[in-house]
Write a protein that holds these residues in place. Structure first.
Motif, mmCIF file in Angstrom:
data_model
loop_
_atom_site.group_PDB
_atom_site.id
_atom_site.type_symbol
_atom_site.label_atom_id
_atom_site.label_comp_id
_atom_site.label_asym_id
_atom_site.label_seq_id
_atom_site.Cartn_x
_atom_site.Cartn_y
_atom_site.Cartn_z
ATOM 1 N N SER A 1 67.018 37.094 27.303
ATOM 2 C CA SER A 1 65.374 37.487 27.488
ATOM 3 C C SER A 1 65.556 36.198 28.995
ATOM 4 C CB SER A 1 64.754 36.195 27.043
ATOM 5 O OG SER A 1 64.434 37.528 26.019
ATOM 6 N N ASP B 1 61.646 43.720 28.262
ATOM 7 C CA ASP B 1 62.447 42.590 27.339
ATOM 8 C C ASP B 1 62.030 43.395 25.443
ATOM 9 O OD1 ASP B 1 64.293 40.737 25.517
ATOM 10 O OD2 ASP B 1 62.859 39.088 26.372
ATOM 11 N N GLU B 2 62.966 43.913 25.261
ATOM 12 C CA GLU B 2 63.691 44.454 24.233
ATOM 13 C C GLU B 2 61.970 44.880 23.611
ATOM 14 O OE1 GLU B 2 65.287 42.586 20.731
ATOM 15 O OE2 GLU B 2 65.766 40.708 21.983
HETATM 16 MG MG MG Z 1 65.518 37.464 23.876
#
Ligand code: MG
Ligand code: ADP
Length: 245
Positions: free
Chosen positions: A46, A166-167
């Motif tokens: 991240s 991000d995910e």
């Molecule tokens: Mg992360």
């Protein structure tokens, strides 16, 4: 490779004085590339992608995104944020604004677009993610999968050159994952440059032209998806894959 659209040159970042979170990151991304970033929790994934749209600062090295050197120059930060869209795990929609208002806010306030044009663009993006009929609802009246598709449509309203994910499916119920991944896949097919942190390995294999594996703040392996998933090069990536596959 032609001039990279993202260029990390020996980038180092610390949180506070002594937590060295990114270590000597060298990474070049060409326009149209689709990178999947994977690695254990806490490895810096991240942080790395948040550096790309200047949500995080770095202390050493050079990071250039869409021809702007990210550093102290706030104009460069502005220019980059207008050209880089980001989608987070937790959607981050404004709960007190309707779906349509979520999409028109930034184009009208930040980019100075006339309201009528912003609404037309927004409706077009909502159609693209197949959610136009929900335009006047509020985010919390939608399912998680729908909210995430709205978040993607919102990011697309500024016509970004790069999309960061991000995910994007980690907070979704299993039955909603596919509808979101399908939208991202369609964007990839349309030639969008994208970086995606994901643990969805089937999707990663299908979408990526390159996979990056991170561990403890370093890029430990860079590989094509077939090799990475079938024949990882390092013990750390082998160990990681044995746990998630
Ligand atoms: Mg992360
Ligand atoms: P990942 O996305 O791979 O799980 P992160 O980039 O979120 O990893 O975090 C990397 C490391 O940095 C973790 O150990 C995390 O706890 C730490 N970290 C993340 N954000 C901050 C912050 N704002 N301040 C201090 N430490 C942080």
């Amino acid at each position: 490779m032609s001039e990279p659209i993202i260029n990390f040159e020996k980038v180092n970042k610390w949180y506070g004085n002594d937590f060295h979170v990114l270590r000597d990151i060298n990474l070049q991304v060409a326009q149209g590339e689709r990178l999947v970033i994977c690695g254990p929790s806490g490895s810096g994934k991240s942080t790395l992608i948040r550096c790309i749209n200047a949500l995080e600062e770095y202390q050493e090295g050079k990071l250039t995104v869409v021809d702007q050197l990210l550093g102290d120059d706030l104009k460069a930060v502005d220019a980059v944020r207008r050209q880089v869209g980001m989608v987070f795990q937790q959607f981050n929609l404004f709960p007190h604004l309707s779906v349509l208002e979520n999409l028109t806010l930034s184009p009208t306030w930040v980019a100075g677009m006339p309201k009528k044009e912003a609404i037309e663009k927004a409706m077009h993006q909502l159609e693209r993610v197949q959610i136009a009929e929900q335009a006047n609802k509020y985010p919390l009246q939608l399912s998680g999968g729908q909210q995430q598709r709205v978040a993607i449509a919102r990011a697309l309203c500024l016509t970004p050159k790069i999309m960061l994910f991000d995910e994007p499916t980690s907070a979704l119920d299993p039955e909603m994952i596919k509808e979101v991944l399908d939208v991202i896949m369609e964007l990839a097919d349309g030639g969008m440059t994208m970086l995606c942190v994901t643990h969805e390995m089937g999707f990663a294999k299908a979408v990526a032209n390159r996979v990056i594996f991170m561990d403890q703040g370093q890029i430990v392996e860079e590989n094509n998806p077939e090799e990475f998933f079938n024949n990882p090069r390092t013990d750390r990536s082998k160990d990681f894959l044995s746990k998630i596959l």
